[in-house]
Write an enzyme that holds these catalytic residues in place. Structure first.
Site, PDB file in Angstrom:
ATOM      1  N   GLU A  46      -6.249  -7.192  -1.329  1.00  0.00           N
ATOM      2  CA  GLU A  46      -6.826  -7.063   0.008  1.00  0.00           C
ATOM      3  C   GLU A  46      -8.271  -6.610  -0.115  1.00  0.00           C
ATOM      4  OE1 GLU A  46      -4.844  -4.802   3.011  1.00  0.00           O
ATOM      5  OE2 GLU A  46      -2.840  -5.296   2.273  1.00  0.00           O
ATOM      6  N   GLU A 105       0.834  -1.206   0.000  1.00  0.00           N
ATOM      7  CA  GLU A 105       0.000   0.000   0.000  1.00  0.00           C
ATOM      8  C   GLU A 105       0.876   1.267   0.000  1.00  0.00           C
ATOM      9  OE1 GLU A 105      -4.274  -1.288   1.868  1.00  0.00           O
ATOM     10  OE2 GLU A 105      -2.796  -0.513   3.290  1.00  0.00           O
TER      11      GLU A 105
END
Length: 335
Positions: A268, A161
């Site tokens: 995710e 991320e």
């Protein structure tokens, strides 16, 4: 005779089973699992039978696990572990059960995410060139250890991320030239071990179209090398229901494929553990959106730590019930 031979060859060609690489990936990040087991947490099937958590996930249609790697982690059960040795051990265990493997490099001693991209303590004072070399060396070392253990890795994330970059401040998006070099060091290390492994660059907020265009336009300008765009998708964190954001996710997936000529994967996803029907619907919609990406460019969907039941982890977006049983929401992964 010639006609018979042609017919046999035709039938043989189209009866060859699809390889793993052609199958839609359905799975989860399960990196907490060994720590949960070490603290005595037990997993049960719906009939109350005690079972391996990996088997419970496999029974619900999952075929892939994602494992995070820290550089020099602590032994804290929730924010530590994830060393090279532990990663190899868990990857080998999962592979023996038939799971495909994704490795996720955080390039930190603990969690790296949009709010923090802390350098490992051992790399803290290195000049940039040596920092870049450590990215290569760490990646190469872990991937070589996996290869020596006969783990077949399909995907590797270079960073976790990273909309604001990684290894701050040197690898911040305030300095794209340096960030591009760090990402390419990770890519080169993976490919030096196995060219067939697909390298993923991963951002959060999968429904935020402008965030992705800004980041990957810059990555393109810096000639960053990667194979797959990874997305996180958590409507919960932006205080919205998935019905308000799924259309943007769908558009973004297709836009990314067209704009950058890359494959896409939701690495995710998660919903509230105590809102079972809503989380199941979220998963079904997400899987459908990725499956519908044209030309099989949508590779799969992975839940983040479904087995990380809240009483152990404190994590509200797990997909496990308080009695140690998997949430019915995970039935969304069944064919």
């Amino acid at each position: 005779m010639k006609k018979i031979i042609v017919t046999i060859l035709f039938l043989a060609l189209f009866s060859i089973p699809k390889s793993n690489a052609q199958e839609f990936s359905k799975g989860a990040d399960v990196t907490w699992l060994p720590q949960m087991e070490a603290t005595g947490y037990q997993f049960f099937d719906t009939d109350g039978t005690k079972k391996d958590a990996l088997q419970l996930l496999k029974d619900r249609g999952m075929n892939t696990v994602r494992l995070r790697v820290f550089v020099n982690p602590s032994d804290d059960p929730r924010s530590g572990h994830c060393s090279k040795e532990e990663t190899v051990e868990l990857a080998l265990r999962a592979q023996k059960m038939g799971f495909r493997i994704m490795i996720n490099f955080h390039y930190s001693d603990s969690w790296a995410d949009p709010g923090k991209q802390n350098k490992p303590a051992a790399w803290k004072d290195l000049p940039f060139d040596k920092l870049a070399n450590e990215v290569y060396n760490h990646t190469f070392e872990v991937m070589t250890a996996l290869q020596k253990a006969n783990v077949k890795t399909e995907w590797v994330q270079v960073g976790n991320e990273i909309p604001g970059g990684m290894l701050w401040p040197e690898g911040s998006t305030d300095n794209w030239v340096q960030l591009g070099k760090l990402l390419n060091k990770g890519y080169d290390a993976v490919k030096a071990v196995d060219k067939a492994i697909k390298v993923i660059v991963h951002l959060d907020e999968g429904d935020n179209i402008q965030k992705y265009r800004t980041f990957y336009d810059n990555a393109t300008a810096q000639k960053v090398r990667y194979d797959v765009i990874g997305l996180s998708y958590y409507p919960f964190w932006v205080k919205k229901d998935y019905t308000e954001t799924i259309a943007n996710l769908e558009f973004n997936l297709n836009d990314l494929v067209k704009r950058y000529n890359k494959e896409v994967m939701v690495v995710e996803v998660g919903g509230e553990y105590d809102k079972v029907e809503n989380t199941k619907a979220l998963l079904e919609a997400t899987i459908k959106a990725v499956r519908n990406v044209p030309n099989n460019k949508g590779l799969g969907v992975l839940y983040w730590e479904p087995q990380g039941e809240k009483s152990w982890s404190g994590y509200n977006l797990s997909a496990w019930l308080p009695d140690g049983k998997p949430s019915p929401a995970l039935d969304a992964f069944k064919d």
